[in-house]
Design a protein around this motif. Structure first.
Motif, PDB file in Angstrom:
ATOM      1  N   GLU A 188       0.865  -1.177   0.000  1.00 54.73           N
ATOM      2  CA  GLU A 188       0.000   0.000   0.000  1.00 54.73           C
ATOM      3  C   GLU A 188       0.902   1.227   0.000  1.00 54.73           C
ATOM      4  O   GLU A 188       1.716   1.389   0.901  1.00 54.73           O
ATOM      5  CB  GLU A 188      -0.891   0.003   1.240  1.00 54.73           C
ATOM      6  N   THR A 189       0.762   2.070  -1.021  1.00 49.71           N
ATOM      7  CA  THR A 189       1.510   3.327  -1.046  1.00 49.71           C
ATOM      8  C   THR A 189       0.569   4.470  -0.694  1.00 49.71           C
ATOM      9  O   THR A 189      -0.646   4.394  -0.914  1.00 49.71           O
ATOM     10  CB  THR A 189       2.155   3.586  -2.415  1.00 49.71           C
ATOM     11  N   ALA A 190       1.131   5.525  -0.136  1.00 46.54           N
ATOM     12  CA  ALA A 190       0.335   6.685   0.256  1.00 46.54           C
ATOM     13  C   ALA A 190       1.223   7.915   0.202  1.00 46.54           C
ATOM     14  O   ALA A 190       2.451   7.816   0.134  1.00 46.54           O
ATOM     15  CB  ALA A 190      -0.232   6.496   1.660  1.00 46.54           C
ATOM     16  N   GLY A 191       0.595   9.086   0.243  1.00 46.57           N
ATOM     17  CA  GLY A 191       1.365  10.324   0.209  1.00 46.57           C
ATOM     18  C   GLY A 191       1.614  10.766  -1.221  1.00 46.57           C
ATOM     19  O   GLY A 191       0.695  10.959  -2.005  1.00 46.57           O
ATOM     20  N   SER A 192       2.874  10.878  -1.575  1.00 43.39           N
ATOM     21  CA  SER A 192       3.252  11.363  -2.908  1.00 43.39           C
ATOM     22  C   SER A 192       3.042  10.300  -3.982  1.00 43.39           C
ATOM     23  O   SER A 192       2.835   9.113  -3.686  1.00 43.39           O
ATOM     24  CB  SER A 192       4.719  11.812  -2.897  1.00 43.39           C
ATOM     25  N   ASN A 193       3.105  10.735  -5.225  1.00 44.99           N
ATOM     26  CA  ASN A 193       2.989   9.848  -6.377  1.00 44.99           C
ATOM     27  C   ASN A 193       4.033   8.731  -6.287  1.00 44.99           C
ATOM     28  O   ASN A 193       5.227   8.993  -6.145  1.00 44.99           O
ATOM     29  CB  ASN A 193       3.213  10.667  -7.656  1.00 44.99           C
ATOM     30  N   PRO A 194       3.595   7.451  -6.375  1.00 35.94           N
ATOM     31  CA  PRO A 194       4.534   6.333  -6.211  1.00 35.94           C
ATOM     32  C   PRO A 194       5.236   5.923  -7.494  1.00 35.94           C
ATOM     33  O   PRO A 194       5.847   4.843  -7.547  1.00 35.94           O
ATOM     34  CB  PRO A 194       3.616   5.206  -5.724  1.00 35.94           C
ATOM     35  N   ILE A 195       5.214   6.754  -8.523  1.00 36.42           N
ATOM     36  CA  ILE A 195       5.679   6.327  -9.846  1.00 36.42           C
ATOM     37  C   ILE A 195       7.133   5.840  -9.836  1.00 36.42           C
ATOM     38  O   ILE A 195       7.486   4.909 -10.568  1.00 36.42           O
ATOM     39  CB  ILE A 195       5.492   7.461 -10.882  1.00 36.42           C
TER      40      ILE A 195
END
Length: 333
Positions: A99-106
Motif C-alpha cells: 500500500e503506497t500513500a502520500g506522494s505519487n509512487p511512480i
C-alpha cells in the motif's frame, strides 16, 4: 460470502482492509487481521530501519500463513527516510502486496512490478485516483473527508467521493474514511466500491498495539471529537481532539502560522508517546470521525466475522425485503 473484484485479485477472503497506521501497523495486529480473512498492512516507517522492517515482516510471517502487505508512505521531507532501502527490504522479504500513500509512487512502481508485487495507492480525490490508475497501480483506496490522517484539501465526504471515483476508475476501489461497521461496508459496496479500508476501527481492537487508554478514549469519543489541523498550511490532518490539537488549532486561528510555529507540538515522537504510554495529551494522534460508531474493543477475528455476518444480513434481509415489497412506479392495481 462477500466476493468482489478486490478479494479475487488480492487473494483474501473478505473485502476488508486494515490500512497502514504509524506506530500501529505492527505484526500482532496485522497477523490477526490476516487470520480473520481480511488484509492487513505493516507500516514500514514505524520500523526505525529497513533492517528492522525485514525482521518485522519475518515476525509477521511466523504469526500467520495468510496474505498480508506493507504500507510505504512517501512524503516530502527535509531529511527523507531511505525509501529505496525500505522498498528493497519489502521486495527481498517476498511481500506480495504494498500500500503506497502520500506522494505519487511512480518512482517505486517499476521495482514493485518487477518483483510481482500488487500495489494499492491511497488517494483523496478522483483526479489522483485516475492518475494512479494511469501509472499502473492495481487498486486505489479513496479517502473521504471523514478519514483519520490526511483527507486532502477538497473536503469531499465519502458519500459523494466514492461513487464519483467508482464511476470513472476501472481498477478495484476501496472506500476509506468513516467506516467502522457492517453498515459502512454495505454502503460502500452499494456506492460501487470493491471493499473497505478501516484504520480507527482496527486501532480499537484487542490485538492493536496501542495503549488501553487510547482504546477506551476512542470508545468514549463521539463523531465530534476530532480536530482538523494544518488547515492554514494546506496540509490538513484529522486528529483526535485533545489539549495539543486544540492548541494547534488555536495558533492557526490567529493567522500567519508556519510549520515552525507548530513543530514542537506535532512532533511524531510525542504522538508515539500517546500510543505507547497512554498519555492522551502527550501529542497529536490520528483518529477518524467513525469514533462515534465504535462502542467496544473486540478481538480482530470477532470484529471481522461480525461485520461480514451483519453485512450479509443487511443485504439478504433488510435490503432484499425493501426491494421485494416495493411496487414499480405507476404499477396497475
Amino acid at each position: 460470502m462477500l466476493s468482489t473484484r478486490f478479494t479475487e485479485a488480492f487473494g483474501v477472503e473478505y473485502p476488508i482492509v486494515q490500512g497502514g497506521m504509524m506506530w500501529v501497523g505492527r505484526a500482532e495486529l496485522v497477523a490477526a487481521v490476516a487470520d480473520s480473512g481480511a488484509l492487513g498492512f505493516l507500516t514500514a516507517l514505524t520500523q526505525p530501519t529497513p533492517e528492522d522492517l525485514a525482521r518485522e515482516i519475518a515476525r509477521c510471517r511466523d504469526m500467520t500463513d495468510r496474505p498480508f502487505g506493507v504500507n510505504l508512505t512517501i512524503l516530502p521531507s527535509i531529511n527523507p527516510p531511505p525509501y529505496a532501502e525500505y522498498r528493497q527490504a519489502i521486495v527481498e522479504s517476498g511481500v506480495r502486496i504494498v500500500e503506497t500513500a502520500g506522494s505519487n509512487p511512480i518512482d517505486h512502481l517499476p521495482h514493485f512490478k518487477d518483483a510481482g508485487i500488487k500495489v494499492i495507492h491511497k488517494c483523496t480525490s478522483v483526479r489522483h485516483a485516475l492518475k494512479a490508475e494511469q501509472i499502473g497501480v492495481d487498486a486505489v483506496s479513496i479517502d473521504g473527508f471523514e478519514c483519520a490522517g490526511h483527507p486532502g484539501e477538497d473536503d469531499v465526504p465519502g458519500l459523494v467521493l466514492i461513487p464519483a471515483a467508482t464511476a470513472r476508475v476501472r481498477i478495484p476501489v476501496l472506500a476509506s474514511g468513516g467506516i467502522a461497521d457492517a453498515r459502512g461496508l454495505v454502503a460502500a459496496l452499494a456506492l460501487g466500491a470493491d471493499g473497505v479500508n478501516m484504520g480507527t476501527r482496527f486501532m480499537c481492537t484487542q490485538e492493536s498495539p496501542v495503549a488501553e487508554q487510547v482504546k477506551r478514549q476512542i470508545v468514549a469519543n463521539s463523531e465530534l471529537d476530532t480536530r482538523l489541523i494544518f488547515r492554514t498550511l494546506r496540509n490538513t490532518a484529522r486528529v483526535a481532539a485533545n489539549a495539543v490539537s486544540g492548541e494547534v488549532v488555536g495558533i492557526e486561528s490567529r493567522g500567519g502560522a508556519t510549520f515552525d510555529d507548530l513543530r514542537d507540538l506535532v512532533a511524531g515522537a510525542r504522538g508515539r508517546k500517546v500510543f505507547e504510554d497512554g498519555d492522551l495529551d502527550a501529542g497529536i494522534w490520528t483518529a477518524g470521525q467513525c469514533q462515534g460508531l465504535i462502542h467496544d474493543v473486540p478481538k480482530v477475528g470477532d470484529l471481522v466475522s461480525r461485520m461480514v455476518a451483519e453485512a450479509e444480513e443487511i443485504i439478504t434481509g433488510r435490503l432484499a425485503g425493501i426491494a421485494s415489497v416495493a411496487e414499480p412506479v405507476g404499477a396497475l392495481r
